[in-house]
Design an enzyme around this catalytic site. Structure first.
Site, PDB file in Angstrom:
ATOM      1  CB  CYS A 122      13.268  28.482  -5.049  1.00 34.95           C
ATOM      2  SG  CYS A 122      11.794  28.447  -4.042  1.00 34.95           S
TER       3      CYS A 122
ATOM      4  CD  GLU B 195      16.282  31.218  -3.007  1.00 36.97           C
ATOM      5  OE1 GLU B 195      15.558  30.947  -3.982  1.00 36.97           O
ATOM      6  OE2 GLU B 195      15.875  31.866  -2.018  1.00 36.97           O
TER       7      GLU B 195
ATOM      8  CB  CYS C 100      11.344  29.121   0.707  1.00 39.09           C
ATOM      9  SG  CYS C 100      11.928  27.685  -0.214  1.00 39.09           S
TER      10      CYS C 100
ATOM     11  CB  CYS D  25      15.917  27.395  -0.747  1.00 39.00           C
ATOM     12  SG  CYS D  25      14.988  27.336  -2.304  1.00 39.00           S
TER      13      CYS D  25
END
Ligand code: THU
Length: 129
Positions: free
Chosen positions: A51, A53, A84, A87
């Site tokens: 991801c 992040e 998510c 994260c």
């Protein structure tokens, strides 16, 4: 915070998302004041995807910033993009407090990490060495 959002938007343009076609950009501010950005990076072996992040957070940590302050994330979502669960846990590890969720329509929602991840698992809960 404007600077953080702009950095997340610029990072989103670099997203490597040929499988989902869902581009995400993120940026974090370290305790030093410096900003680190990241985009999602996918893989033909789908589960290896990272991801945006976490890319931004890992860039900050690998640059020597172990204490982070705020994170912005943006995507082309109907409502401001929500990070998510994985994260959120990584954000907790490095003390991120403020999360600004954004979308490409210009909508923003600022929340605390405690609101996103109540009763977080914390390193302080681990037994000492
Ligand atoms: N993704 C992120 O980068 N951040 C999130 O918070 C949610 C999901 C990425 C992973 C994958 O590349 C794509 O979005 C679709 O799940």
């Amino acid at each position: 915070m404007e600077e953080l959002i702009k950095a997340a938007e610029a990072a989103r343009d670099k997203a490597y998302a040929p499988y989902s076609r869902f581009a995400v950009g993120a940026a974090v501010r370290g305790a030093s004041g410096r900003v680190y950005s990241g985009c999602n990076v996918e893989n033909a072996s789908y589960g290896l995807t990272m991801c945006a992040e976490r890319v931004a957070i890992f860039k900050a940590v690998s640059a020597g910033e172990k204490s982070l302050v705020a994170l912005a994330v943006t995507a082309a979502t109907p409502a401001p993009a929500s990070p998510c669960g994985a994260c959120r846990q990584v954000m907790a590890e490095f003390g991120i407090n403020e999360v600004v969720m954004c979308n490409t329509k210009g909508e923003r929602r600022t929340v605390t990490l405690a609101a996103l991840l109540p009763y977080a698992f914390d390193k302080e809960d681990l037994p000492g060495e």
